[in-house]
Design a protein around this motif. Structure first.
Motif, mmCIF file in Angstrom:
data_model
loop_
_atom_site.group_PDB
_atom_site.id
_atom_site.type_symbol
_atom_site.label_atom_id
_atom_site.label_comp_id
_atom_site.label_asym_id
_atom_site.label_seq_id
_atom_site.Cartn_x
_atom_site.Cartn_y
_atom_site.Cartn_z
ATOM 1 N N GLY A 46 -40.094 -1.552 0.607
ATOM 2 C CA GLY A 46 -38.861 -2.229 0.252
ATOM 3 C C GLY A 46 -38.321 -2.956 1.465
ATOM 4 O O GLY A 46 -38.744 -2.709 2.592
ATOM 5 N N THR A 47 -37.386 -3.841 1.238
ATOM 6 C CA THR A 47 -36.747 -4.546 2.345
ATOM 7 C C THR A 47 -35.875 -3.556 3.118
ATOM 8 O O THR A 47 -35.544 -2.484 2.601
ATOM 9 N N PRO A 48 -35.467 -3.912 4.330
ATOM 10 C CA PRO A 48 -34.559 -3.014 5.074
ATOM 11 C C PRO A 48 -33.285 -2.694 4.287
ATOM 12 O O PRO A 48 -32.831 -1.551 4.289
ATOM 13 N N PHE A 49 -32.717 -3.674 3.590
ATOM 14 C CA PHE A 49 -31.513 -3.413 2.798
ATOM 15 C C PHE A 49 -31.825 -2.445 1.656
ATOM 16 O O PHE A 49 -31.067 -1.504 1.406
ATOM 17 N N GLN A 50 -32.919 -2.669 0.942
ATOM 18 C CA GLN A 50 -33.294 -1.760 -0.140
ATOM 19 C C GLN A 50 -33.468 -0.345 0.384
ATOM 20 O O GLN A 50 -32.995 0.616 -0.224
ATOM 21 N N GLN A 51 -34.106 -0.216 1.525
ATOM 22 C CA GLN A 51 -34.308 1.111 2.103
ATOM 23 C C GLN A 51 -32.983 1.782 2.442
ATOM 24 O O GLN A 51 -32.826 2.991 2.252
ATOM 25 N N GLY B 295 -21.310 -6.737 -2.346
ATOM 26 C CA GLY B 295 -22.751 -6.598 -2.524
ATOM 27 C C GLY B 295 -23.203 -5.790 -3.724
ATOM 28 O O GLY B 295 -24.327 -5.285 -3.734
ATOM 29 N N ALA B 296 -22.364 -5.675 -4.750
ATOM 30 C CA ALA B 296 -22.744 -4.868 -5.919
ATOM 31 C C ALA B 296 -24.035 -5.378 -6.573
ATOM 32 O O ALA B 296 -24.892 -4.587 -6.977
ATOM 33 N N ARG B 297 -24.189 -6.695 -6.668
ATOM 34 C CA ARG B 297 -25.419 -7.251 -7.269
ATOM 35 C C ARG B 297 -26.646 -6.938 -6.412
ATOM 36 O O ARG B 297 -27.720 -6.640 -6.928
ATOM 37 N N ALA B 298 -26.485 -7.006 -5.101
ATOM 38 C CA ALA B 298 -27.600 -6.687 -4.206
ATOM 39 C C ALA B 298 -27.985 -5.216 -4.344
ATOM 40 O O ALA B 298 -29.176 -4.866 -4.320
ATOM 41 N N VAL B 299 -26.985 -4.347 -4.523
ATOM 42 C CA VAL B 299 -27.262 -2.928 -4.745
ATOM 43 C C VAL B 299 -28.018 -2.758 -6.060
ATOM 44 O O VAL B 299 -28.994 -2.008 -6.131
ATOM 45 N N ALA B 300 -27.583 -3.449 -7.101
ATOM 46 C CA ALA B 300 -28.263 -3.364 -8.401
ATOM 47 C C ALA B 300 -29.709 -3.846 -8.288
ATOM 48 O O ALA B 300 -30.622 -3.243 -8.868
ATOM 49 N N THR C 146 -20.579 4.214 -8.210
ATOM 50 C CA THR C 146 -20.630 2.879 -8.803
ATOM 51 C C THR C 146 -21.393 1.938 -7.870
ATOM 52 O O THR C 146 -21.510 2.195 -6.667
ATOM 53 N N TYR C 147 -21.868 0.850 -8.457
ATOM 54 C CA TYR C 147 -22.558 -0.169 -7.658
ATOM 55 C C TYR C 147 -21.628 -0.693 -6.566
ATOM 56 O O TYR C 147 -22.031 -0.860 -5.414
ATOM 57 N N THR C 148 -20.360 -0.909 -6.925
ATOM 58 C CA THR C 148 -19.377 -1.438 -5.978
ATOM 59 C C THR C 148 -19.106 -0.442 -4.852
ATOM 60 O O THR C 148 -19.067 -0.823 -3.680
ATOM 61 N N ALA C 149 -18.930 0.828 -5.193
ATOM 62 C CA ALA C 149 -18.670 1.845 -4.171
ATOM 63 C C ALA C 149 -19.867 1.990 -3.232
ATOM 64 O O ALA C 149 -19.697 2.151 -2.018
ATOM 65 N N LEU C 150 -21.047 1.894 -3.781
ATOM 66 C CA LEU C 150 -22.246 1.987 -2.951
ATOM 67 C C LEU C 150 -22.330 0.789 -1.999
ATOM 68 O O LEU C 150 -22.632 0.949 -0.820
ATOM 69 N N ALA C 151 -22.010 -0.395 -2.514
ATOM 70 C CA ALA C 151 -22.008 -1.595 -1.662
ATOM 71 C C ALA C 151 -20.973 -1.462 -0.549
ATOM 72 O O ALA C 151 -21.263 -1.784 0.611
#
Length: 184
Positions: free
Chosen positions: A101-106, A135-140, A122-127
């Motif tokens: 995975g990319t560094p961000f994915q990791q 970054g919610a979309r990037a987390v998704a 949530t995606y938002t809380a994780l971002a």
């Protein structure tokens, strides 16, 4: 030395080993499961309805790798995964290979691994946790790229309103996993 024996240099044997992924397919309460290992650890846990689709998914995720089916070598991994699905509180203690995975994915995957069984984020809380409040979309996207279902518990990520969305292996499976974890 037997003249009929082929001599393969150690460097070539090592290259083949480093390029090989062993895998096996088993059955679980939520469908068929495919477990795959590199020389480092489990690099894929895929969930589906058919063996052929799981094998195709594995091949598309690891192009250029030598894929070798070896049920005997992975029977303990398959048993641990099936046991985790039935009894998530027991945990899933397998060595993981998250290099694909990319560094961000990791980074996303590492945070997901820290979410306790029975909890969601949530995606938002994780971002936000990763310092990317927008970054919610990037987390998704990172969750969708996860090849190690259950080992990297992307099923624990929900929408801001708490509803379920976007699970690579189906919302029904996500709901079943979360319902089972809620019983702990």
């Amino acid at each position: 030395m037997n003249l009929m024996q082929t001599h393969i240099p150690a460097t070539a044997r090592n290259a083949v080993a480093l390029n090989t992924i062993t895998y096996a397919i088993g059955q679980s309460a939520i469908g068929k499961i495919l477990a795959a290992r590199s020389h480092i650890g489990v690099c894929a846990i895929l969930i589906g309805s058919g063996a052929e689709a799981l094998e195709q998914d594995l091949a598309s995720r690891f192009p250029g790798k030598v894929l070798v089916e070896d049920k005997a070598a992975l029977c303990d991994d398959l048993a641990a995964i099936a046991r985790f699905i039935e009894t998530p509180g027991a945990g899933l203690d397998l060595p993981l290979d998250m290099r694909h995975g990319t560094p961000f994915q990791q980074r996303v995957w590492e945070v997901l691994r820290a979410i306790p069984c029975g909890a969601t984020i949530t995606y938002t809380a994780l971002a936000r946790h990763l310092g990317q409040p927008n970054g919610a979309r990037a987390v998704a996207t990172a969750c969708a790229a996860n090849a190690i279902a259950l080992g990297i518990p992307c099923h624990r990520v929900v929408r801001t309103d708490g509803t379920l969305s976007g699970y690579r292996w189906g919302i029904e499976r996500k709901r079943a996993l979360l319902d089972k974890e809620a019983q702990i």
